[in-house]
Design an enzyme around this catalytic site. Structure first.
Site, PDB file in Angstrom:
ATOM      1  N   ASP A   1      88.996  13.379  61.842  1.00 24.19           N
ATOM      2  CA  ASP A   1      88.754  12.348  61.761  1.00 24.19           C
ATOM      3  C   ASP A   1      89.516  11.308  61.512  1.00 24.19           C
ATOM      4  OD1 ASP A   1      85.561  11.039  59.861  1.00 24.19           O
ATOM      5  OD2 ASP A   1      87.418   9.536  60.031  1.00 24.19           O
TER       6      ASP A   1
ATOM      7  N   THR B   1      74.697   6.667  54.365  1.00 30.59           N
ATOM      8  CA  THR B   1      76.208   6.913  54.035  1.00 30.59           C
ATOM      9  C   THR B   1      77.049   5.993  53.518  1.00 30.59           C
ATOM     10  OG1 THR B   1      76.480   5.972  56.566  1.00 30.59           O
ATOM     11  CG2 THR B   1      75.843   8.451  55.709  1.00 30.59           C
TER      12      THR B   1
ATOM     13  N   TYR C   1      76.157  -1.858  69.345  1.00 30.44           N
ATOM     14  CA  TYR C   1      76.506  -0.738  69.253  1.00 30.44           C
ATOM     15  C   TYR C   1      75.118  -0.253  69.833  1.00 30.44           C
ATOM     16  CZ  TYR C   1      75.427   2.578  64.894  1.00 30.44           C
ATOM     17  OH  TYR C   1      74.882   4.152  64.594  1.00 30.44           O
TER      18      TYR C   1
ATOM     19  N   ASP D   1      92.216   9.730  66.266  1.00 22.58           N
ATOM     20  CA  ASP D   1      91.222   8.554  66.292  1.00 22.58           C
ATOM     21  C   ASP D   1      91.238   9.631  67.664  1.00 22.58           C
ATOM     22  OD1 ASP D   1      89.553   7.194  68.329  1.00 22.58           O
ATOM     23  OD2 ASP D   1      91.862   5.851  68.281  1.00 22.58           O
ATOM     24  N   VAL D   2      89.664  10.037  67.294  1.00 19.74           N
ATOM     25  CA  VAL D   2      88.956  11.184  68.582  1.00 19.74           C
ATOM     26  C   VAL D   2      88.348  10.637  68.922  1.00 19.74           C
ATOM     27  CG1 VAL D   2      88.630  12.689  66.040  1.00 19.74           C
ATOM     28  CG2 VAL D   2      86.715  10.352  67.252  1.00 19.74           C
TER      29      VAL D   2
ATOM     30  N   ASN E   1      80.312  12.668  66.265  1.00 19.39           N
ATOM     31  CA  ASN E   1      79.516  12.568  65.088  1.00 19.39           C
ATOM     32  C   ASN E   1      80.330  11.160  65.305  1.00 19.39           C
ATOM     33  OD1 ASN E   1      77.570  12.555  63.327  1.00 19.39           O
ATOM     34  ND2 ASN E   1      79.620  12.231  61.982  1.00 19.39           N
TER      35      ASN E   1
ATOM     36  N   LYS F   1      74.601   3.852  71.729  1.00 18.22           N
ATOM     37  CA  LYS F   1      73.829   4.786  71.529  1.00 18.22           C
ATOM     38  C   LYS F   1      73.246   5.005  72.321  1.00 18.22           C
ATOM     39  CE  LYS F   1      75.688   5.869  67.737  1.00 18.22           C
ATOM     40  NZ  LYS F   1      76.419   7.132  67.263  1.00 18.22           N
TER      41      LYS F   1
END
Ligand code: NAI
Length: 260
Positions: A37, A188, A153, A62-63, A89, A157
């Protein structure tokens, strides 16, 4: 022996929420976990796993960059000697409301993290994955159709859903499955504003009122679906995106007074 004993799993976006819940669950089921993360709190996730007797390594990065993906894949190989499960994720909303004047920089950043991120993770992980490995991406009900999130967003997705389908097909015959989860509204850090606002107004019971289960979801409920999709028990499930949304996406919009 549990179902992930001897296996190594990477979970991105594991500093909190769905990623942390999945990292903890996979570790409880026996996996050695690389938790990645950009938020240093991911170290707490790894500590929680180790404190419970599991094996975990945190990678703060930074993934959605090549260097970041090489760091977390490298950690899996160097520290645990292999790679069996990838849960791509990590995600951002770019804002909670749909805006027709969304600027290009924000739009691109949402695509970069949410769509390029899983792709870079998959591309970097694949050379280290062998027959029996599994990839699970976090999509969203927002990617199924409009009405559950901002425009960038939702588009990102929707892209994740096709990424799952396209990579599953591209891996035809290699024994590596690619699936996704499409969570509904989950409690979350990402949705904290909404939950906090509802709680402050004493309206928490309104959360999730549009789905037939009539509540919001918990990150652990998404983690269970991810773990199942990543397990051998789902060995004939490939190229699918499982909605875990209390039934929200199963229905057309309805007027509550018509319900029985
Ligand atoms: P969260 O905000 O707790 O988790 C997202 C994590 O991704 C954070 O820890 C954040 O630091 C990390 N992250 C963001 N950009 C990053 C980057 N460039 N590099 C590394 N890490 C990065 O929220 P949540 O809900 O656990 O989100 C997890 C996934 O679930 C996301 O992909 C989100 O879009 C998706 N989702 C969440 C829903 C919800 O209602 N909470 C509904 C549907 C999908």
């Amino acid at each position: 022996m549990t179902e992930f004993t001897g296996k190594t799993a990477i979970v991105t976006g594991a500093a909190g929420g769905i990623g942390r819940a999945t990292a903890l669950l996979l570790a409880r089921k026996g996996a050695s976990v690389v938790a990645a993360d950009v938020n240093p709190a991911v170290r707490d996730t790894a500590s929680m796993i180790r404190d419970a007797g599991g094996r975990a390594e945190a990678v703060v990065t930074d993934v959605a960059t090549d260097a970041g993906a090489e760091a977390f894949v490298g950690a899996a190989i160097d520290r645990f000697g292999g790679l069996d499960v990838l849960h791509a994720n990590a995600g951002i909303t770019g804002g909670l409301v749909p805006r027709l004047d969304e600027d290009s920089a924000t739009f691109l950043e949402v695509l970069r993290v949410n769509l390029l991120g899983p792709w870079v993770a998959i591309r970097t992980a694949l050379p280290h994955m062998t027959r029996g490995a599994a990839i699970v991406c976090t999509a969203s009900v927002a990617g199924l159709r409009a009405g559950a999130g901002p425009i960038a967003y939702s588009a990102s997705k929707a892209g994740v859903i096709n990424l799952v389908q396209s990579t599953a097909m591209a891996l035809s015959g290699r024994g590596i499955r690619v699936n996704g989860v499409a969570p509904g509204l989950i409690d979350t850090p990402m949705t904290a504003l909404l939950y906090d606002d509802a709680r402050a107004k004493g309206r928490e019971d309104r959360i999730g009122q549009l789905n037939p289960t009539r509540r919001g979801g918990q990150p652990e409920e998404i983690a269970e679906a991810v773990a199942w999709l990543a397990s051998d028990a789902a060995g004939y499930v490939n190229g699918q995106v499982l909605a875990v949304d209390g039934g929200l996406s199963a229905q057309h919009p309805f007027t509550p007074k018509w319900s029985l």
